[in-house]
Design a protein around this motif. Sequence first.
Motif, short mmCIF file in Angstrom:
data_model
loop_
_atom_site.label_atom_id
_atom_site.label_comp_id
_atom_site.label_asym_id
_atom_site.label_seq_id
_atom_site.Cartn_x
_atom_site.Cartn_y
_atom_site.Cartn_z
N VAL A 28 0.83 -1.21 0.00
CA VAL A 28 0.00 0.00 0.00
C VAL A 28 0.87 1.26 0.00
CG1 VAL A 28 -1.68 1.34 1.34
CG2 VAL A 28 -1.96 -1.14 1.08
N ARG A 29 1.90 1.25 0.82
CA ARG A 29 2.77 2.42 0.94
C ARG A 29 3.50 2.71 -0.36
NH1 ARG A 29 4.75 5.20 5.25
NH2 ARG A 29 6.77 6.25 4.97
N ALA A 30 3.90 1.65 -1.08
CA ALA A 30 4.66 1.84 -2.32
C ALA A 30 3.77 2.15 -3.51
CB ALA A 30 5.50 0.60 -2.60
N SER A 31 2.47 1.99 -3.35
CA SER A 31 1.55 2.20 -4.48
C SER A 31 1.37 3.69 -4.75
CB SER A 31 0.20 1.57 -4.17
OG SER A 31 -0.74 1.88 -5.18
N PRO A 32 1.27 4.09 -6.04
CA PRO A 32 0.99 5.50 -6.38
C PRO A 32 -0.43 5.90 -6.00
CG PRO A 32 1.02 4.16 -8.35
CD PRO A 32 1.49 3.29 -7.25
N LEU A 36 -6.67 3.07 -3.27
CA LEU A 36 -7.12 1.96 -4.10
C LEU A 36 -6.39 0.67 -3.73
CD1 LEU A 36 -8.80 0.86 -6.44
CD2 LEU A 36 -6.95 1.58 -8.01
N ALA A 37 -5.09 0.78 -3.48
CA ALA A 37 -4.30 -0.40 -3.09
C ALA A 37 -4.80 -0.95 -1.76
CB ALA A 37 -2.83 -0.03 -2.99
N ALA A 38 -5.14 -0.05 -0.82
CA ALA A 38 -5.64 -0.50 0.47
C ALA A 38 -6.95 -1.25 0.32
CB ALA A 38 -5.80 0.69 1.42
N MET A 39 -7.83 -0.74 -0.54
CA MET A 39 -9.12 -1.41 -0.77
C MET A 39 -8.91 -2.80 -1.38
SD MET A 39 -11.39 1.78 -2.21
CE MET A 39 -12.79 0.71 -2.54
N ARG A 40 -7.97 -2.90 -2.30
CA ARG A 40 -7.68 -4.20 -2.90
C ARG A 40 -7.10 -5.18 -1.87
NH1 ARG A 40 -4.97 -2.11 -8.62
NH2 ARG A 40 -6.95 -1.69 -9.69
N VAL A 41 -6.24 -4.66 -1.00
CA VAL A 41 -5.66 -5.51 0.06
C VAL A 41 -6.76 -6.01 0.99
CG1 VAL A 41 -4.23 -5.49 2.11
CG2 VAL A 41 -3.34 -4.57 -0.03
N VAL A 42 -7.67 -5.11 1.38
CA VAL A 42 -8.78 -5.50 2.24
C VAL A 42 -9.65 -6.55 1.56
CG1 VAL A 42 -10.92 -4.69 3.33
CG2 VAL A 42 -8.83 -3.34 3.52
N ALA A 43 -9.96 -6.33 0.27
CA ALA A 43 -10.77 -7.30 -0.46
C ALA A 43 -10.08 -8.66 -0.55
CB ALA A 43 -11.08 -6.77 -1.87
N LEU A 44 -8.77 -8.63 -0.83
CA LEU A 44 -8.00 -9.87 -0.88
C LEU A 44 -8.00 -10.58 0.47
CD1 LEU A 44 -6.05 -11.85 -2.29
CD2 LEU A 44 -4.18 -10.32 -1.61
N THR A 45 -7.81 -9.80 1.53
CA THR A 45 -7.77 -10.38 2.88
C THR A 45 -9.10 -11.02 3.23
OG1 THR A 45 -6.17 -8.71 3.57
CG2 THR A 45 -7.36 -9.88 5.31
N LEU A 46 -10.20 -10.32 2.93
CA LEU A 46 -11.52 -10.88 3.22
C LEU A 46 -11.76 -12.15 2.39
CD1 LEU A 46 -13.69 -7.63 3.39
CD2 LEU A 46 -12.91 -9.06 5.29
N GLY A 47 -11.30 -12.15 1.16
CA GLY A 47 -11.45 -13.33 0.32
C GLY A 47 -10.66 -14.51 0.87
N VAL A 48 -9.43 -14.25 1.32
CA VAL A 48 -8.60 -15.31 1.89
C VAL A 48 -9.23 -15.85 3.17
CG1 VAL A 48 -6.38 -15.81 2.99
CG2 VAL A 48 -6.45 -14.51 0.85
#
Length: 415
Positions: A28-32, A36-48
């Motif tokens: 997330v920190r390295a993303s421009p 949006l990166a944080a939302m994708r990480v949250v979605a991925l985490t919930l999916g996992v």
Amino acid sequence: TVEAATVTDVLFVLALPLTYVAGAGAVVRASPRPRLAAMRVVALTLGVLAALSLLELAAAVRLVHWELVFKVLRGEQQHYVPDPDLGFRHAPNVRRSGRPRSDVELAWGLPARRSDHVIITYDRRGYRNATELNRADIVLIGDSYVEGSYVSDDQIVSSLLQARLSRPVANLGVAGYGTAQELVVLKRDAMPFEPRAVIWFFFEGNDLYNDHQFANVLLASREVRATPWTDGHRWWRRSLMRHAQGQLRLILYPLVPTYCPHFGTMIIGPHRGQKILFWPEAAVTWTEFERDRWEQAQHTLREAVRITREHGVKLLLVHVPIKFRVYRDFIGFSPGSELSDWTLSPLPDLFAQFCRTEELACLDLTGVLRDAVRAGRMPHAPADSHWSPEGHQLVARRLEEMLGSFGWLHAGGTS
């Protein structure tokens, strides 16, 4: 120490989610576009988490047994099946080859150290015989030492003894059996071989405890005892998270090594400096419980004497010592090692006393195995609690000598 190994396991489990969070945070920190990166990480985490929950639910409702799944993936399945008379036995007509982990490596999550493959064959009865036998001059009865854990078919004591005597030898040893189950084996499976001699191995490490477990098994009805042995496993035994953690420990062993705290280092002979791993049988002290179980075991052995004499079959009782009894005077301990506090049970003396009282032919393997270590040999596998191929050779040679001195296999032998 055991405590240090336990703390390492706890820290490993805690590090898994922390590593995931740290990695996700770095992404997330390295993303421009951090939002949006944080939302994708949250979605991925919930999916996992949802996927893991569904897989764990499958274990909770008994659809999947993850312990068995991971064992199959590692090639470590045991091929046990239920038996209403014995509780369990090996599946018949199984032949497999692989690079197994030792019992100590399995207990402490260590990867397999051996590089060679072990060949294991079970006959139509589920016993460790590479060829089918309908009769045998000698029958061996016992637990994993007789079955031949951690060695190939041609290296076990029954195969070696058969080659030495040029007579058929049947191996009726099963890992996990105690004297009570072995008595059933004697009655049900050994006598039909019409043997001239039965050699019964008593292992001081766990035979008494296996007898106690079998007594509890017999409390259930025959119908229950005939059901698959995994039916009684509850959720935690089947859990994905539990067994996935163990699999990850194996995968990440180069980064986060596991170890067995029960070890000593050889201080004599050509193996000086070699690490020897132990199963902690000697960590258990001798109490009234063990004494009571020994009394019960004596009743079982007396019944075996009665049955063999009734059939005109010679009986040799063999005492199998734990590995620590054999090696303790030839190893050094690290500071703080639990091994310095381990004690040895009085079973060898009680066994010898029983043999004298009952006027039985008996053999205590302690001296044979200790003399081998003193002479620079290695009768046990360094990483396993069982005999090495060299140990099986020593035992086969000693049995051949005793059978020859008794004259039991000679025509008309009556010694």
